[in-house]
Design a protein around this motif. Sequence first.
Motif, PDB file in Angstrom:
ATOM      1  N   GLY A   1       4.065  -0.526  18.261  1.00 34.08           N
ATOM      2  CA  GLY A   1       2.941  -1.289  18.793  1.00 34.08           C
ATOM      3  C   GLY A   1       2.040  -1.932  17.765  1.00 34.08           C
ATOM      4  O   GLY A   1       0.989  -2.480  18.118  1.00 34.08           O
ATOM      5  N   GLN A   2       2.430  -1.910  16.486  1.00 34.93           N
ATOM      6  CA  GLN A   2       1.613  -2.514  15.434  1.00 34.93           C
ATOM      7  C   GLN A   2       1.963  -3.992  15.254  1.00 34.93           C
ATOM      8  O   GLN A   2       3.111  -4.397  15.469  1.00 34.93           O
ATOM      9  CB  GLN A   2       1.816  -1.769  14.111  1.00 34.93           C
ATOM     10  CG  GLN A   2       1.429  -0.301  14.166  1.00 34.93           C
ATOM     11  CD  GLN A   2      -0.024  -0.091  14.539  1.00 34.93           C
ATOM     12  OE1 GLN A   2      -0.919  -0.639  13.890  1.00 34.93           O
ATOM     13  NE2 GLN A   2      -0.266   0.695  15.575  1.00 34.93           N
ATOM     14  N   ILE A   3       0.987  -4.788  14.850  1.00 31.07           N
ATOM     15  CA  ILE A   3       1.240  -6.203  14.566  1.00 31.07           C
ATOM     16  C   ILE A   3       1.873  -6.332  13.188  1.00 31.07           C
ATOM     17  O   ILE A   3       1.462  -5.669  12.242  1.00 31.07           O
ATOM     18  CB  ILE A   3      -0.056  -7.022  14.617  1.00 31.07           C
ATOM     19  CG1 ILE A   3      -0.727  -6.890  15.985  1.00 31.07           C
ATOM     20  CG2 ILE A   3       0.216  -8.499  14.322  1.00 31.07           C
ATOM     21  CD1 ILE A   3      -2.094  -7.552  16.065  1.00 31.07           C
ATOM     22  N   ASP A   4       2.884  -7.173  13.091  1.00 25.72           N
ATOM     23  CA  ASP A   4       3.546  -7.421  11.811  1.00 25.72           C
ATOM     24  C   ASP A   4       3.952  -8.888  11.777  1.00 25.72           C
ATOM     25  O   ASP A   4       3.751  -9.630  12.732  1.00 25.72           O
ATOM     26  CB  ASP A   4       4.766  -6.506  11.657  1.00 25.72           C
ATOM     27  CG  ASP A   4       5.182  -6.310  10.206  1.00 25.72           C
ATOM     28  OD1 ASP A   4       4.566  -6.934   9.315  1.00 25.72           O
ATOM     29  OD2 ASP A   4       6.123  -5.542   9.950  1.00 25.72           O
ATOM     30  N   GLY A   5       4.527  -9.319  10.650  1.00 25.45           N
ATOM     31  CA  GLY A   5       5.006 -10.688  10.526  1.00 25.45           C
ATOM     32  C   GLY A   5       4.359 -11.425   9.369  1.00 25.45           C
ATOM     33  O   GLY A   5       3.449 -10.917   8.704  1.00 25.45           O
ATOM     34  N   PHE A   6       4.852 -12.624   9.115  1.00 27.63           N
ATOM     35  CA  PHE A   6       4.381 -13.429   7.982  1.00 27.63           C
ATOM     36  C   PHE A   6       2.884 -13.692   8.063  1.00 27.63           C
ATOM     37  O   PHE A   6       2.150 -13.503   7.086  1.00 27.63           O
ATOM     38  CB  PHE A   6       5.158 -14.747   7.940  1.00 27.63           C
ATOM     39  CG  PHE A   6       4.735 -15.682   6.839  1.00 27.63           C
ATOM     40  CD1 PHE A   6       5.185 -15.498   5.544  1.00 27.63           C
ATOM     41  CD2 PHE A   6       3.891 -16.748   7.100  1.00 27.63           C
ATOM     42  CE1 PHE A   6       4.793 -16.359   4.516  1.00 27.63           C
ATOM     43  CE2 PHE A   6       3.497 -17.621   6.086  1.00 27.63           C
ATOM     44  CZ  PHE A   6       3.950 -17.416   4.789  1.00 27.63           C
TER      45      PHE A   6
END
Length: 258
Positions: free
Chosen positions: A44-49
Amino acid sequence: MKKLALVGGLALSLIAVNLFAAERPLRLGIEAAYPPFAFKTADGQIDGFDHEIGSALCAEMKVECQWVEQEFDGLIPSLKVKKVDAILSSMTITAERRNSVDFTNKYYYSPARLVMKAGSEVDADFSNLKGKRIGVQRSTTTDRFASEVLAAQGVEVVRYSSQNEIYLDLISGRLDGTLADAIPVNEGFLKTDNGKGFAFVGPSFTDPKYFGEGAGIAVRKGDSELLAKLNAAIKAVRDNGEYQKIQAKYFDFDIYGD
């Protein structure tokens, strides 16, 4: 003595205010449904560039990042009512949006492309798309282009809250295609198992009137102090190599552009 005590008290109050201001988190608005730029992990954590670039900028500015997640079309309204301090969510810099917000320098650039079943052909004037259902994300640059250009050729423009919803309808056959930023649609759809049988068709769309000058970070109109800090931080992470390290985790090419 009373005056001295009063001056001393005011000085301490100012120091406390400045410390509070320095410690206040930077609230960054983001839509976490735009892989590989922003997405949710299994826990449920936000990730990405976008998320990693934002975290690197906060580290450079020595402030805490506080991510505020919401749908893309609600980001600018949230900025205006001060629910967030800035928007870092692959928002394209356009003249129209500059009427509402101020933008940093770009932190990456992506043209738009049309995605349809592999082998599909598109006429130069898009006339053979008449009657086709093309999905776009609401309030994006591709929404504006599709509404003003493709709809004039008889295309049925179907608007969605997120690009992930578009992919589901594309796979199920409820859509004939989607118009979206080329990099996220390539990395987040075409290169995945879900994207098998689909491909880019037609030209790259780069007209600045519709597709702007690259992705920037939006701040409230007149917030020149935060704008200057963010621009300095973008330059710093590119100069010290942190940008390139993050980029290499998601892309095998230079996403920054010319």
